[in-house]
Design a protein around this motif. Sequence first.
Motif, PDB file in Angstrom:
ATOM      1  N   PRO A  17      -6.573  -4.744 -11.231  1.00 10.62           N
ATOM      2  CA  PRO A  17      -5.235  -5.270 -10.934  1.00 10.62           C
ATOM      3  C   PRO A  17      -5.029  -5.728  -9.501  1.00 10.62           C
ATOM      4  N   ILE A  18      -5.548  -4.982  -8.509  1.00  7.36           N
ATOM      5  CA  ILE A  18      -5.281  -5.386  -7.127  1.00  7.36           C
ATOM      6  C   ILE A  18      -6.017  -6.666  -6.748  1.00  7.36           C
ATOM      7  N   PHE A  19      -7.030  -7.040  -7.538  1.00  4.74           N
ATOM      8  CA  PHE A  19      -7.720  -8.307  -7.320  1.00  4.74           C
ATOM      9  C   PHE A  19      -7.148  -9.411  -8.210  1.00  4.74           C
ATOM     10  N   SER A  20      -6.864  -9.068  -9.458  1.00 10.69           N
ATOM     11  CA  SER A  20      -6.461 -10.099 -10.421  1.00 10.69           C
ATOM     12  C   SER A  20      -5.140 -10.754 -10.051  1.00 10.69           C
ATOM     13  N   CYS A  21      -4.287 -10.065  -9.263  1.00  8.28           N
ATOM     14  CA  CYS A  21      -2.998 -10.649  -8.890  1.00  8.28           C
ATOM     15  C   CYS A  21      -3.086 -11.508  -7.629  1.00  8.28           C
ATOM     16  N   MET A  22      -4.273 -11.588  -7.038  1.00  6.73           N
ATOM     17  CA  MET A  22      -4.447 -12.422  -5.848  1.00  6.73           C
ATOM     18  C   MET A  22      -4.407 -13.903  -6.210  1.00  6.73           C
ATOM     19  N   LEU A  23      -4.119 -14.733  -5.225  1.00 10.50           N
ATOM     20  CA  LEU A  23      -4.204 -16.174  -5.433  1.00 10.50           C
ATOM     21  C   LEU A  23      -5.651 -16.539  -5.750  1.00 10.50           C
ATOM     22  N   PRO A  24      -5.876 -17.455  -6.699  1.00  5.67           N
ATOM     23  CA  PRO A  24      -7.246 -17.802  -7.108  1.00  5.67           C
ATOM     24  C   PRO A  24      -8.162 -18.154  -5.940  1.00  5.67           C
ATOM     25  N   ALA A  25      -7.653 -18.890  -4.975  1.00  2.50           N
ATOM     26  CA  ALA A  25      -8.486 -19.294  -3.846  1.00  2.50           C
ATOM     27  C   ALA A  25      -8.903 -18.088  -3.009  1.00  2.50           C
ATOM     28  N   ASP A  26      -7.969 -17.160  -2.791  1.00  2.00           N
ATOM     29  CA  ASP A  26      -8.279 -15.959  -2.010  1.00  2.00           C
ATOM     30  C   ASP A  26      -9.287 -15.083  -2.751  1.00  2.00           C
ATOM     31  N   LYS A  27      -9.096 -14.958  -4.065  1.00  2.00           N
ATOM     32  CA  LYS A  27     -10.007 -14.117  -4.859  1.00  2.00           C
ATOM     33  C   LYS A  27     -11.410 -14.711  -4.873  1.00  2.00           C
ATOM     34  N   GLY A  83     -16.162  -1.867 -12.487  1.00  2.00           N
ATOM     35  CA  GLY A  83     -14.785  -2.325 -12.459  1.00  2.00           C
ATOM     36  C   GLY A  83     -13.851  -1.406 -11.700  1.00  2.00           C
ATOM     37  N   ASP A  84     -14.331  -0.219 -11.303  1.00  2.00           N
ATOM     38  CA  ASP A  84     -13.531   0.691 -10.498  1.00  2.00           C
ATOM     39  C   ASP A  84     -13.844   0.471  -9.018  1.00  2.00           C
ATOM     40  N   PHE A  85     -13.090   1.131  -8.166  1.00  2.00           N
ATOM     41  CA  PHE A  85     -13.302   0.993  -6.732  1.00  2.00           C
ATOM     42  C   PHE A  85     -12.937   2.299  -6.039  1.00  2.00           C
ATOM     43  N   PHE A  86     -13.356   2.436  -4.792  1.00  2.00           N
ATOM     44  CA  PHE A  86     -13.054   3.639  -4.017  1.00  2.00           C
ATOM     45  C   PHE A  86     -13.127   3.300  -2.531  1.00  2.00           C
ATOM     46  N   GLY A  87     -12.621   4.213  -1.694  1.00  2.14           N
ATOM     47  CA  GLY A  87     -12.653   4.025  -0.261  1.00  2.14           C
ATOM     48  C   GLY A  87     -11.448   3.306   0.307  1.00  2.14           C
ATOM     49  N   GLU A  88     -10.529   2.886  -0.575  1.00  2.00           N
ATOM     50  CA  GLU A  88      -9.384   2.113  -0.094  1.00  2.00           C
ATOM     51  C   GLU A  88      -8.449   2.934   0.782  1.00  2.00           C
ATOM     52  N   MET A 122      -3.309  -6.788   2.629  1.00  2.00           N
ATOM     53  CA  MET A 122      -2.118  -6.266   3.283  1.00  2.00           C
ATOM     54  C   MET A 122      -1.047  -7.320   3.549  1.00  2.00           C
ATOM     55  N   LYS A 123      -1.360  -8.596   3.313  1.00  2.00           N
ATOM     56  CA  LYS A 123      -0.401  -9.658   3.591  1.00  2.00           C
ATOM     57  C   LYS A 123       0.145 -10.297   2.317  1.00  2.00           C
ATOM     58  N   GLN A 130       0.496  -3.508  -6.253  1.00  4.69           N
ATOM     59  CA  GLN A 130      -0.607  -2.933  -7.020  1.00  4.69           C
ATOM     60  C   GLN A 130      -1.256  -1.771  -6.271  1.00  4.69           C
ATOM     61  N   ILE A 131      -1.326  -1.861  -4.962  1.00  2.00           N
ATOM     62  CA  ILE A 131      -1.882  -0.770  -4.164  1.00  2.00           C
ATOM     63  C   ILE A 131      -1.018   0.480  -4.300  1.00  2.00           C
ATOM     64  N   ILE A 132       0.292   0.313  -4.258  1.00  4.45           N
ATOM     65  CA  ILE A 132       1.196   1.455  -4.443  1.00  4.45           C
ATOM     66  C   ILE A 132       0.999   2.082  -5.814  1.00  4.45           C
ATOM     67  N   SER A 133       0.877   1.232  -6.849  1.00  6.43           N
ATOM     68  CA  SER A 133       0.635   1.726  -8.203  1.00  6.43           C
ATOM     69  C   SER A 133      -0.683   2.476  -8.283  1.00  6.43           C
ATOM     70  N   MET A 134      -1.710   1.941  -7.615  1.00 11.86           N
ATOM     71  CA  MET A 134      -3.023   2.580  -7.608  1.00 11.86           C
ATOM     72  C   MET A 134      -2.974   3.938  -6.921  1.00 11.86           C
ATOM     73  N   LEU A 135      -2.234   4.043  -5.818  1.00 12.85           N
ATOM     74  CA  LEU A 135      -2.125   5.321  -5.111  1.00 12.85           C
ATOM     75  C   LEU A 135      -1.424   6.362  -5.989  1.00 12.85           C
ATOM     76  N   CYS A 136      -0.432   5.930  -6.747  1.00  9.84           N
ATOM     77  CA  CYS A 136       0.242   6.849  -7.677  1.00  9.84           C
ATOM     78  C   CYS A 136      -0.734   7.347  -8.737  1.00  9.84           C
TER      79      CYS A 136
END
Length: 230
Positions: A17-27, A83-88, A122-123, A130-136
């Motif tokens: 989710p934190i990647f899929s919601c990015m703008l296509p060019a940024d991703k 598909g998972d991540f860590f260290g954020e 962060m911008k 999505q980061i807030i949701s992930m932290l929850c």
Amino acid sequence: MKDSGNHNHLKTLDTIPIFSCMLPADKSRLSQIITEKHFKKNSIILMEDDSKNFMYVIFKGKIKVVRINYDGKEQILVMRKRGDFFGEMTLLDGKAQPATIVAMEDATVGLISKSDFEQYFMKDGNVLKQIISMLCERLRESWVMLRVLGLPDAETRVRAVLAYISSVYGIKDARGIMIPFKLTHKELADFASLARETVSRLLARLSHSGEIEIIGRKNIILKPSFLHSK
């Protein structure tokens, strides 16, 4: 990142989710600048107090987050797969990862630098949500593990660990819910903070009663009688 792997890795990012919601060019740009590293089974990916300069995305394999107890016994806190991540969190608060990350099988991991994290994550308001949701979600995982370790007897702990893993990663089919990766008795024991022999005995009992089915040597299916048990 090498062009040959870029397309597949971009597909993996699309599932997060934190990647899929990015703008296509940024991703697309981020997928090209991620540094790729390979780790052999049982090798350490990240030690406690290691560098706080990267976030990690799993492109292949399975890893475990562990802590070593005072008696030297390994305690699995959580497992992560493709598909998972860590260290954020270390990038968010600047504090060291309070655990060790170990490859449970051969793994390919993508590293995202702190500067790239700040630029691409962060911008963007949608990414921050999505980061807030992930932290929850991470907090809920911690609550689950505290509850498991506080359970009074071995069988209840093993049942709770199996139920938790299936709730996060399980795949439903006609037989019940299958845990879609191999789990050794030792890994389950480390998760439940029990002796391997105890877990082996309990799995044999659950298999004999028809509550679980062990496919091959390590794949586990939770049958309806297990899922409906109190």
